[in-house]
Design a protein around this motif. Structure first.
Motif, mmCIF file in Angstrom:
data_model
loop_
_atom_site.group_PDB
_atom_site.id
_atom_site.type_symbol
_atom_site.label_atom_id
_atom_site.label_comp_id
_atom_site.label_asym_id
_atom_site.label_seq_id
_atom_site.Cartn_x
_atom_site.Cartn_y
_atom_site.Cartn_z
ATOM 1 N N MET A 1 0.834 -1.198 0.000
ATOM 2 C CA MET A 1 0.000 0.000 0.000
ATOM 3 C C MET A 1 0.875 1.257 0.000
ATOM 4 N N ARG A 4 -0.192 7.299 2.380
ATOM 5 C CA ARG A 4 -1.254 8.247 2.068
ATOM 6 C C ARG A 4 -0.944 9.588 2.735
ATOM 7 N N SER A 29 0.374 8.131 -2.318
ATOM 8 C CA SER A 29 -0.981 8.551 -2.633
ATOM 9 C C SER A 29 -1.185 9.904 -1.975
ATOM 10 N N ARG A 49 -8.071 9.757 9.928
ATOM 11 C CA ARG A 49 -7.900 8.325 10.135
ATOM 12 C C ARG A 49 -7.218 7.631 8.957
ATOM 13 N N ASP A 50 -7.478 8.066 7.757
ATOM 14 C CA ASP A 50 -6.966 7.359 6.582
ATOM 15 C C ASP A 50 -5.608 7.864 6.087
ATOM 16 N N PHE A 51 -4.999 8.822 6.797
ATOM 17 C CA PHE A 51 -3.758 9.421 6.307
ATOM 18 C C PHE A 51 -2.570 9.085 7.199
ATOM 19 N N ASP A 52 -1.429 8.859 6.543
ATOM 20 C CA ASP A 52 -0.194 8.607 7.271
ATOM 21 C C ASP A 52 0.510 9.910 7.645
ATOM 22 N N THR A 76 -1.131 12.122 14.672
ATOM 23 C CA THR A 76 -0.848 12.083 13.248
ATOM 24 C C THR A 76 0.472 12.802 12.950
#
Length: 282
Positions: A1, A4, A29, A49-52, A76
């Motif tokens: 993956m 992100r 991404s 939540r969906d981001f690194d 984060t």
């Protein structure tokens, strides 16, 4: 993956588009997240939540630091750090921090009232420059050519509605060009010299002034290193003035545009940013 990354900004400008378009080929991404849509504050920060990683490029001089602070509190990863953003978005605080560390900055006076302004002009007589403490891209930076008109110019400052907008610096006018340094991590990846385009005395890169690539300059590299020692590694636009006594750090941008410096130098800035983001998250 792929990793992100959220590019947090109020709009997609040239720089954000280049980062988004280059991302797939760099193993990332990257997507734009409007800095007015995060609604941070909850401990689990569902918007993140969906981001690194958050790459904070808010042009607002309030949103960037606030978003970075709350994102860090939610666990984060943020680039730049909240402390670096807060330092850069306040020119007076930044210059105080740099001076305390022995980094040379222009002589200046903080102006919070007309009394301050009058005294500042007595100590730093025209030609002088009046600039907002909070602001960028050369906006509201005014050249005071003589004392006769300076007080009239200050009338406009007094008419601004908030103390946030009225806070200003007065500094000597330093003729000549400036050096814009683009930093990623601790690396000076590109540097260019900018000069006024003719009708506008300002040599800010955002104004489309003349520019040329600058090769390795030990004094520039040393000065940039000293700035990073104060702020910590990150992504910065460091603006320098050349004077007879050496380089002075004019300001440091925490969400720097890079179109002009990339065009002048041919450096692939998105790749440099991508490599650094991958190093941070490794």
């Amino acid at each position: 993956m792929p990793l992100r990354i959220a590019v947090v900004a109020d709009r997609i400008a040239w720089e954000e588009r280049r980062l988004i378009d280059a991302a797939p080929g760099l193993g990332l991404s990257v997507e734009w997240v409007n800095d007015e849509s995060l609604c941070l504050g909850a401990p689990d920060a569902p918007a993140l939540r969906d981001f690194d990683l958050l790459l904070v490029r808010s042009r607002s001089y309030t949103r960037g630091g606030l978003i970075a602070t709350l994102a860090e509190a939610a666990g984060t990863a943020v680039l730049n750090t909240a402390s670096a953003i807060h330092a850069c978005e306040n020119k007076a605080a930044l210059r105080a921090a740099l001076s305390a560390a022995g980094v040379p900055v222009p002589d200046h006076r903080l102006v919070l009232s007309r009394k301050d302004f009058t005294r500042a002009l007595a100590e730093l007589p025209p030609p002088a420059v009046l600039k907002p403490v909070f602001g960028g891209m050369g906006k509201r930076v005014t050249l005071l050519r003589d004392a006769d008109t300076a007080q009239s110019v200050y009338d406009y400052i007094e008419d601004l509605g908030h103390a946030f907008e009225q806070a200003a610096l007065v500094e000597p006018y330093l003729p000549g060009g400036s050096v814009r340094c683009f930093v990623v991590g601790r690396e000076l990846v590109a540097a260019a010299e900018f000069e006024s385009g003719g009708t506008d005395w300002r040599n800010n890169a955002a104004l489309g002034n003349r520019n040329r690539a600058l090769g390795h300059d030990p004094e520039v590299a040393k000065t940039v290193d000293a700035v990073i020692d104060v702020l910590g590694p990150g992504i910065y636009g460091v603006d320098l003035f050349r004077t007879q006594d050496g380089l002075l750090v004019n300001e440091v941008n925490h969400a720097p545009a890079f179109r002009a410096v990339a065009t002048a130098t041919g450096i692939d800035v998105p790749s440099a940013i991508a490599r650094y983001a991958q190093e941070l998250l490794a």
